[in-house]
Motif scaffolding. Structure first.
Motif, mmCIF file in Angstrom:
data_model
loop_
_atom_site.group_PDB
_atom_site.id
_atom_site.type_symbol
_atom_site.label_atom_id
_atom_site.label_comp_id
_atom_site.label_asym_id
_atom_site.label_seq_id
_atom_site.Cartn_x
_atom_site.Cartn_y
_atom_site.Cartn_z
ATOM 1 N N ARG A 131 0.838 -1.204 0.000
ATOM 2 C CA ARG A 131 0.000 0.000 0.000
ATOM 3 C C ARG A 131 0.871 1.251 0.000
ATOM 4 N NH1 ARG A 131 -5.093 -1.074 0.383
ATOM 5 N NH2 ARG A 131 -5.834 -2.939 1.408
ATOM 6 N N SER A 132 0.289 2.338 -0.422
ATOM 7 C CA SER A 132 0.986 3.620 -0.498
ATOM 8 C C SER A 132 1.698 3.927 0.816
ATOM 9 C CB SER A 132 -0.017 4.728 -0.809
ATOM 10 O OG SER A 132 0.627 5.966 -0.867
ATOM 11 N N GLY A 133 2.928 4.371 0.697
ATOM 12 C CA GLY A 133 3.686 4.740 1.876
ATOM 13 C C GLY A 133 4.568 3.631 2.418
ATOM 14 N N GLN A 134 4.324 2.393 2.024
ATOM 15 C CA GLN A 134 5.169 1.291 2.465
ATOM 16 C C GLN A 134 6.147 0.960 1.347
ATOM 17 O OE1 GLN A 134 2.434 -1.810 3.569
ATOM 18 N NE2 GLN A 134 2.172 -0.972 5.607
ATOM 19 N N ARG A 135 7.299 0.472 1.689
ATOM 20 C CA ARG A 135 8.354 0.198 0.711
ATOM 21 C C ARG A 135 8.572 -1.302 0.566
ATOM 22 N NH1 ARG A 135 7.777 4.904 -0.766
ATOM 23 N NH2 ARG A 135 9.018 6.596 0.009
ATOM 24 N N GLY A 136 9.246 -1.660 -0.509
ATOM 25 C CA GLY A 136 9.701 -3.027 -0.666
ATOM 26 C C GLY A 136 8.739 -3.937 -1.390
ATOM 27 N N ASP A 137 8.508 -3.682 -2.673
ATOM 28 C CA ASP A 137 7.702 -4.605 -3.460
ATOM 29 C C ASP A 137 8.386 -5.972 -3.462
ATOM 30 O OD1 ASP A 137 6.071 -2.471 -3.985
ATOM 31 O OD2 ASP A 137 6.810 -2.152 -6.017
ATOM 32 N N ILE A 138 7.596 -7.027 -3.592
ATOM 33 C CA ILE A 138 8.108 -8.392 -3.529
ATOM 34 C C ILE A 138 7.767 -9.098 -4.835
ATOM 35 C CG2 ILE A 138 7.957 -10.614 -2.332
ATOM 36 C CD1 ILE A 138 6.983 -8.993 0.146
ATOM 37 N N LEU A 139 8.734 -9.793 -5.408
ATOM 38 C CA LEU A 139 8.518 -10.604 -6.597
ATOM 39 C C LEU A 139 8.758 -12.059 -6.225
ATOM 40 C CD1 LEU A 139 7.986 -10.716 -9.678
ATOM 41 C CD2 LEU A 139 10.472 -10.642 -9.965
ATOM 42 N N VAL A 140 7.744 -12.900 -6.428
ATOM 43 C CA VAL A 140 7.866 -14.335 -6.170
ATOM 44 C C VAL A 140 7.644 -15.038 -7.492
ATOM 45 C CG1 VAL A 140 6.917 -16.306 -4.917
ATOM 46 C CG2 VAL A 140 6.986 -14.071 -3.817
ATOM 47 N N GLU A 141 8.618 -15.862 -7.893
ATOM 48 C CA GLU A 141 8.488 -16.550 -9.176
ATOM 49 C C GLU A 141 8.847 -18.021 -9.035
ATOM 50 O OE1 GLU A 141 11.033 -14.655 -12.034
ATOM 51 O OE2 GLU A 141 12.670 -14.521 -10.625
ATOM 52 N N GLY A 142 8.275 -18.821 -9.921
ATOM 53 C CA GLY A 142 8.521 -20.250 -9.931
ATOM 54 C C GLY A 142 7.568 -20.921 -10.898
ATOM 55 N N ASP A 143 7.945 -22.104 -11.343
ATOM 56 C CA ASP A 143 7.133 -22.809 -12.337
ATOM 57 C C ASP A 143 5.744 -23.169 -11.831
ATOM 58 O OD1 ASP A 143 9.017 -22.739 -14.379
ATOM 59 O OD2 ASP A 143 10.048 -24.503 -13.594
ATOM 60 N N ASP A 144 5.610 -23.426 -10.544
ATOM 61 C CA ASP A 144 4.317 -23.874 -10.025
ATOM 62 C C ASP A 144 3.821 -23.037 -8.846
ATOM 63 O OD1 ASP A 144 6.285 -24.732 -8.303
ATOM 64 O OD2 ASP A 144 5.577 -26.781 -8.161
ATOM 65 N N VAL A 145 4.172 -21.758 -8.833
ATOM 66 C CA VAL A 145 3.723 -20.866 -7.759
ATOM 67 C C VAL A 145 2.236 -20.568 -7.952
ATOM 68 C CG1 VAL A 145 3.961 -18.573 -6.754
ATOM 69 C CG2 VAL A 145 5.984 -19.839 -7.414
ATOM 70 N N ALA A 146 1.491 -20.651 -6.852
ATOM 71 C CA ALA A 146 0.054 -20.380 -6.887
ATOM 72 C C ALA A 146 -0.315 -19.456 -5.729
ATOM 73 C CB ALA A 146 -0.736 -21.678 -6.783
ATOM 74 N N LEU A 147 -1.296 -18.608 -5.959
ATOM 75 C CA LEU A 147 -1.796 -17.676 -4.952
ATOM 76 C C LEU A 147 -3.126 -18.181 -4.420
ATOM 77 C CD1 LEU A 147 -1.811 -14.873 -3.490
ATOM 78 C CD2 LEU A 147 -2.981 -13.996 -5.531
ATOM 79 N N THR A 148 -3.247 -18.213 -3.096
ATOM 80 C CA THR A 148 -4.519 -18.528 -2.446
ATOM 81 C C THR A 148 -4.719 -17.536 -1.303
ATOM 82 O OG1 THR A 148 -3.481 -20.133 -0.947
ATOM 83 C CG2 THR A 148 -4.432 -21.000 -2.981
ATOM 84 N N PHE A 149 -5.945 -17.469 -0.819
ATOM 85 C CA PHE A 149 -6.251 -16.628 0.329
ATOM 86 C C PHE A 149 -6.771 -17.517 1.435
ATOM 87 C CE2 PHE A 149 -6.331 -13.803 -3.254
ATOM 88 C CZ PHE A 149 -5.644 -12.701 -2.779
ATOM 89 N N SER A 150 -6.210 -17.349 2.627
ATOM 90 C CA SER A 150 -6.616 -18.130 3.785
ATOM 91 C C SER A 150 -6.929 -17.150 4.904
ATOM 92 C CB SER A 150 -5.484 -19.079 4.190
ATOM 93 O OG SER A 150 -5.842 -19.812 5.335
ATOM 94 N N GLY A 151 -8.221 -16.943 5.121
ATOM 95 C CA GLY A 151 -8.619 -15.935 6.097
ATOM 96 C C GLY A 151 -8.079 -14.590 5.658
ATOM 97 N N PRO A 152 -7.377 -13.873 6.540
ATOM 98 C CA PRO A 152 -6.854 -12.561 6.187
ATOM 99 C C PRO A 152 -5.484 -12.605 5.509
ATOM 100 C CG PRO A 152 -6.446 -12.968 8.488
ATOM 101 C CD PRO A 152 -7.228 -14.158 7.974
ATOM 102 N N TRP A 153 -5.027 -13.779 5.108
ATOM 103 C CA TRP A 153 -3.687 -13.938 4.548
ATOM 104 C C TRP A 153 -3.710 -14.231 3.057
ATOM 105 C CZ3 TRP A 153 0.635 -13.163 7.482
ATOM 106 C CH2 TRP A 153 0.440 -13.084 8.855
ATOM 107 N N ALA A 154 -2.782 -13.609 2.323
ATOM 108 C CA ALA A 154 -2.494 -13.963 0.933
ATOM 109 C C ALA A 154 -1.295 -14.909 1.001
ATOM 110 C CB ALA A 154 -2.156 -12.723 0.117
ATOM 111 N N VAL A 155 -1.447 -16.123 0.461
ATOM 112 C CA VAL A 155 -0.420 -17.154 0.591
ATOM 113 C C VAL A 155 0.053 -17.584 -0.794
ATOM 114 C CG1 VAL A 155 0.128 -19.444 1.518
ATOM 115 C CG2 VAL A 155 -1.518 -17.982 2.716
ATOM 116 N N LEU A 156 1.357 -17.497 -1.012
ATOM 117 C CA LEU A 156 1.972 -17.998 -2.239
ATOM 118 C C LEU A 156 2.641 -19.315 -1.907
ATOM 119 C CD1 LEU A 156 3.262 -14.559 -3.321
ATOM 120 C CD2 LEU A 156 1.801 -15.983 -4.723
ATOM 121 N N SER A 157 2.318 -20.345 -2.688
ATOM 122 C CA SER A 157 2.828 -21.691 -2.428
ATOM 123 C C SER A 157 3.373 -22.297 -3.706
ATOM 124 C CB SER A 157 1.705 -22.595 -1.909
ATOM 125 O OG SER A 157 1.128 -22.056 -0.748
#
Length: 68
Positions: free
Chosen positions: A9-35
């Motif tokens: 969000r605006s004002g925070q630093r440090g964008d994150i890049l996660v890469e991989g052949d089988d990386v998937a995004l899911t949401f678990s409750g209040p969490w965004a989880v990359l697996s």
């Protein structure tokens, strides 16, 4: 290789890049989880992420709003 770009969000630093052949995004409750096949690789409170964008091998990250 697909990847996910997490922009904080605006004002925070440090964008994150996660890469991989089988990386998937899911949401678990209040969490965004990359697996991958071996399990979770990153978990971040969804409220801290301003944007989570999937980048396919031939795509470019979107410009910041207001940039030309």
């Amino acid at each position: 290789m697909p990847a996910y770009l997490i922009r904080h969000r605006s004002g925070q630093r440090g964008d994150i890049l996660v890469e991989g052949d089988d990386v998937a995004l899911t949401f678990s409750g209040p969490w965004a989880v990359l697996s991958d096949a071996q399990g979770p690789t990153l978990a971040i409170p969804a409220e801290q992420a301003g944007e989570i964008q999937r980048l396919d091998p031939d795509s470019e990250p979107a410009d910041e709003p207001g940039e030309e």
